[in-house]
Design a protein around this motif. Sequence first.
Motif, PDB file in Angstrom:
ATOM      1  N   ARG A  28      -0.062  -5.088   8.353  1.00 53.78           N
ATOM      2  CA  ARG A  28       0.699  -3.866   8.580  1.00 53.78           C
ATOM      3  C   ARG A  28       0.782  -3.493  10.057  1.00 53.78           C
ATOM      4  O   ARG A  28       1.373  -2.470  10.416  1.00 53.78           O
ATOM      5  N   THR A  33      -6.808   2.725  14.693  1.00 51.01           N
ATOM      6  CA  THR A  33      -5.748   3.200  13.787  1.00 51.01           C
ATOM      7  C   THR A  33      -6.084   2.998  12.312  1.00 51.01           C
ATOM      8  O   THR A  33      -5.289   3.370  11.449  1.00 51.01           O
ATOM      9  N   LYS A  71      -0.539   5.589   6.731  1.00 51.08           N
ATOM     10  CA  LYS A  71      -0.509   4.142   6.946  1.00 51.08           C
ATOM     11  C   LYS A  71       0.464   3.692   8.021  1.00 51.08           C
ATOM     12  O   LYS A  71       0.602   2.496   8.274  1.00 51.08           O
ATOM     13  N   ASP A  72       1.165   4.638   8.655  1.00 57.66           N
ATOM     14  CA  ASP A  72       2.178   4.243   9.652  1.00 57.66           C
ATOM     15  C   ASP A  72       1.512   3.984  10.991  1.00 57.66           C
ATOM     16  O   ASP A  72       1.147   4.908  11.718  1.00 57.66           O
ATOM     17  N   LEU A  84       2.853   5.690  14.201  1.00 59.24           N
ATOM     18  CA  LEU A  84       2.594   7.105  14.473  1.00 59.24           C
ATOM     19  C   LEU A  84       1.142   7.216  14.908  1.00 59.24           C
ATOM     20  O   LEU A  84       0.233   7.160  14.094  1.00 59.24           O
ATOM     21  N   GLN A 117      -1.843   8.973  13.185  1.00 58.02           N
ATOM     22  CA  GLN A 117      -2.286   8.610  11.844  1.00 58.02           C
ATOM     23  C   GLN A 117      -3.422   7.584  11.873  1.00 58.02           C
ATOM     24  O   GLN A 117      -3.468   6.719  12.747  1.00 58.02           O
ATOM     25  N   GLN A 175      -1.027   5.319  -0.662  1.00 57.12           N
ATOM     26  CA  GLN A 175      -0.431   5.987   0.486  1.00 57.12           C
ATOM     27  C   GLN A 175      -1.274   5.963   1.754  1.00 57.12           C
ATOM     28  O   GLN A 175      -0.759   6.204   2.842  1.00 57.12           O
TER      29      GLN A 175
END
Length: 338
Positions: free
Chosen positions: A177, A242, A268-269, A272, A275, A336
Amino acid sequence: MKKVSIIDVAKLAGVSVSTVSLVLRQKGKISEATIERVHSAINELGYVHNVAAANLRSNTSNLIGLILRDFSDSFSIKVMASIVKELERQGFMVFLGQPQDDQQHLERCLLSFKQQGVAGVIYLASDATTDRLPEQLCQYPLPLVVVSQALPEQPCNLVMRDNRQAASLATRHLIERGHRNIAYIGGMENDRVRHQRLLGMHGALKQNGLALRDEFTPACLESTHSVSVATRQLLEKNNTITALLCHSPTAIIGAIGGIHQVGRTVGKDVFLTQQVALIGFEDMLHVNLTSPSFTYVSSASEETGRQAAGLMMRKLKEPELQTQRITLSGQLVIQQSA
């Protein structure tokens, strides 16, 4: 009123007494039609099978002793429920013991099992800080199956989680990711489950050309406050982090507090920067009622219980069966938080 006997059942079903006995004990090769006739006669007459008396006559037992040391351990509780369900399906009953951590309580528990005539013992180990089983268990004369999250040093019939695989799976997902600065939060320094997961995490990072920095793996007490403080300090010193692998359900709850204290959010972004992604190692239904729901590697607790019960059944049928070790992998459940 005359007490209904096995002879009455045999007469009504039109079979021999030995056939009724085999049906009741689920032994031998009996046709489905005959089994149905016997059960129909049992129901019609209201016959109650005295299992204890039958066990005495045949020198067998349908009781399994189950030792659960820690009722606060959610993994052990889920495994226990699965074991009981599977054993009952096989016609066995569970005699539960919950000894304290001292030697005397365990000895009394094992003595009670003997007095009750259990056929074997399943031990749910919850102490992740030791690689030794209690000596009393190692010397116990009956079949023993151990369920553990950490690998015991002694050879034994064992069902356990693959913690290295779980952490490797979670780490690879985060890397895919786009996360590059991944930390592990929670667990005491001497926790062997934590150690196994760090090995899995390190292996996944290394395969992708990344390093695991010591400051990214703070150990702490297993309390939400301790984890919250450790998370806050970790993120304040390393604002490039992160994503967090969370040692336990307690660690997830504590990590949320620490993340919010430094003005960041769970998500999970990776693009950003405020987060922080979170992944746990157990399903947390009570937390997942809130938003966001949490990504986790399943603990395979239900399958662990089935495997432990199945291994005990095999040991009872084949006393000379070689020592078995069953390792179960978890599955990633993406939600999420990561």
